[in-house]
Design a protein around this motif. Structure first.
Motif, PDB file in Angstrom:
ATOM      1  N   LEU A 188      31.949  20.870  65.266  1.00  0.00           N
ATOM      2  CA  LEU A 188      30.841  20.910  66.223  1.00  0.00           C
ATOM      3  C   LEU A 188      30.461  19.496  66.668  1.00  0.00           C
ATOM      4  O   LEU A 188      30.230  19.243  67.863  1.00  0.00           O
ATOM      5  CB  LEU A 188      29.639  21.616  65.590  1.00  0.00           C
ATOM      6  CG  LEU A 188      28.390  21.772  66.456  1.00  0.00           C
ATOM      7  CD1 LEU A 188      28.697  22.531  67.723  1.00  0.00           C
ATOM      8  CD2 LEU A 188      27.284  22.472  65.660  1.00  0.00           C
ATOM      9  N   GLU A 189      30.432  18.579  65.723  1.00  0.00           N
ATOM     10  CA  GLU A 189      30.099  17.193  66.065  1.00  0.00           C
ATOM     11  C   GLU A 189      31.145  16.594  66.999  1.00  0.00           C
ATOM     12  O   GLU A 189      30.811  15.817  67.904  1.00  0.00           O
ATOM     13  CB  GLU A 189      29.980  16.357  64.798  1.00  0.00           C
ATOM     14  CG  GLU A 189      29.553  14.924  65.062  1.00  0.00           C
ATOM     15  CD  GLU A 189      29.284  14.139  63.791  1.00  0.00           C
ATOM     16  OE1 GLU A 189      29.152  12.902  63.880  1.00  0.00           O
ATOM     17  OE2 GLU A 189      29.206  14.762  62.712  1.00  0.00           O
ATOM     18  N   SER A 190      32.420  16.981  66.796  1.00  0.00           N
ATOM     19  CA  SER A 190      33.486  16.419  67.636  1.00  0.00           C
ATOM     20  C   SER A 190      33.370  16.874  69.092  1.00  0.00           C
ATOM     21  O   SER A 190      33.927  16.230  69.989  1.00  0.00           O
ATOM     22  CB  SER A 190      34.863  16.811  67.078  1.00  0.00           C
ATOM     23  OG  SER A 190      35.156  18.174  67.320  1.00  0.00           O
ATOM     24  N   TRP A 191      32.662  17.978  69.334  1.00  0.00           N
ATOM     25  CA  TRP A 191      32.473  18.468  70.699  1.00  0.00           C
ATOM     26  C   TRP A 191      31.074  18.154  71.233  1.00  0.00           C
ATOM     27  O   TRP A 191      30.715  18.594  72.327  1.00  0.00           O
ATOM     28  CB  TRP A 191      32.753  19.964  70.786  1.00  0.00           C
ATOM     29  CG  TRP A 191      34.225  20.242  70.763  1.00  0.00           C
ATOM     30  CD1 TRP A 191      34.987  20.578  69.681  1.00  0.00           C
ATOM     31  CD2 TRP A 191      35.121  20.152  71.870  1.00  0.00           C
ATOM     32  NE1 TRP A 191      36.304  20.710  70.044  1.00  0.00           N
ATOM     33  CE2 TRP A 191      36.421  20.465  71.390  1.00  0.00           C
ATOM     34  CE3 TRP A 191      34.970  19.858  73.223  1.00  0.00           C
ATOM     35  CZ2 TRP A 191      37.540  20.479  72.211  1.00  0.00           C
ATOM     36  CZ3 TRP A 191      36.080  19.875  74.045  1.00  0.00           C
ATOM     37  CH2 TRP A 191      37.349  20.180  73.541  1.00  0.00           C
ATOM     38  N   SER A 192      30.286  17.398  70.474  1.00  0.00           N
ATOM     39  CA  SER A 192      28.971  16.970  70.937  1.00  0.00           C
ATOM     40  C   SER A 192      29.126  15.674  71.724  1.00  0.00           C
ATOM     41  O   SER A 192      29.855  14.770  71.311  1.00  0.00           O
ATOM     42  CB  SER A 192      28.030  16.759  69.745  1.00  0.00           C
ATOM     43  OG  SER A 192      27.822  17.975  69.050  1.00  0.00           O
TER      44      SER A 192
END
Length: 334
Positions: A188-192
């Motif tokens: 999720l962080e990688s797509w934020s």
């Protein structure tokens, strides 16, 4: 290049640009297109598949189905007739042949209903803010059901008390499991996205934060994993939104593509009728909660998406559009 070739290329670019407005899980936009004469091929971009949240590509197919619906609407709006074939090469493996072929077979007057849905595509937003407490008007709910059925899917409103409890519990359970999985949080962080020039992913201006745990009957996915949220949540009591289940009778890859088209026709119909929406996809992500939810509704089909819906609160400001990839990044000419 002849004038006819130029017109066909311009038409393909316009269709793909409209398709690119479709929603996708974490705004991954996991699609690519290839144009050849009067044919448009839709492919899955498996490099954008979420390996943790979407290991079997279910959400990828729903996302591509939503883009396919947008493309069909754009063809209709251009006064043309699209003939659509799912998995035209006969192989439903995501990483091989095309997911769909759109072949333009003729011309016809543009359908005003399709034009209205295409117009709605330009201002449809995923709205995770609280909604007004009143239920949907019966004519609006009926329109949403008919929208799903137009794409060979079905829609159920979660009205029964026991079903609302089951659905709430399963969404909360799935939400807890995902949020306590370090691999899920890292994905999720990688797509934020924090950079203003981002072309995909989840920008800060659509992420909601609160000083206190959110009071909602149904857990809303928390995207606040990096930095400060862009939107601050003002608590207005316990949220009890309308919850809709979109499903199909079978669960093959083609059914998931149809479900994506149905989901998006529902979302666009809602937008056109002034209804705000956002997905509650946690319980669909996980096989165990998806199957439990299926049994809660009688086991008569496969739930493909859960949608939170309602009328916006008075004075709610319009949300900004999430970033989109340029057409040249997703379209190739044969």
């Amino acid at each position: 290049m002849t004038s006819t070739d130029t017109l066909l290329r311009d038409l393909a670019r316009g269709i793909v640009e409209a398709a690119g407005l479709a929603p996708s899980i974490h705004n991954t936009q996991p699609w690519r297109w290839q144009a050849a004469d009067r044919d448009l091929y839709l492919f899955a971009d498996t490099s954008r598949q979420l390996r943790v949240a979407d290991p079997d590509g279910r959400q990828l197919l729903l996302s591509c189905g939503a883009a396919l619906l947008h493309a069909r609407l754009a063809v209709h709006a251009a006064g043309l007739v699209p003939d659509v074939t799912l998995f035209p090469a006969g192989d439903d493996d995501l990483g091989s042949g095309p997911l769909a072929l759109i072949r333009i077979t003729g011309s016809a007057p543009a359908d005003p209903r399709d034009e209205a849905l295409l117009a709605a595509a330009h201002h449809r937003r995923t709205d995770r803010r609280p909604f007004a407490s009143r239920p949907l008007e019966p004519e609006h709910l009926r329109a949403l059901r008919l929208a799903a059925e137009a794409e060979d899917a079905w829609l159920v409103s979660v009205d029964d008390t026991d079903l609302r409890i089951d659905t709430s519990v399963l969404i909360s359970r799935a939400d807890w499991l995902e949020n306590h999985d370090p691999a899920y949080r890292a994905e999720l962080e990688s797509w934020s996205r924090t950079a203003p020039e981002a072309r995909d992913g989840i920008p800060r201006n659509v992420v909601i934060g609160s000083d206190q745990p959110r009071q909602s009957e149904f857990a809303v996915r928390d995207f606040n994993v990096v930095g400060e949220p862009g939107l601050h949540l003002e608590q207005t009591g316990v949220e009890r939104p309308v919850v809709l289940l979109v499903g199909t009778d079978a669960d093959a890859p083609a059914d998931r593509l149809r479900a994506g088209q149905a989901m998006e026709r529902v979302l666009l119909t809602a937008t056109a009728d002034g209804i705000a929406t956002s997905p509650l996809g946690q319980a669909v992500d996980l096989e165990v909660t998806r199957e439990l939810l299926r049994h809660s509704v009688g086991g008569l089909g496969h739930i493909q998406m859960i949608i939170r819906a309602g009328y916006p609160l008075p004075g709610a400001e319009p949300l900004k559009a999430t970033p989109r990839r340029p057409v040249d990044d997703i379209l190739r000419f044969a």
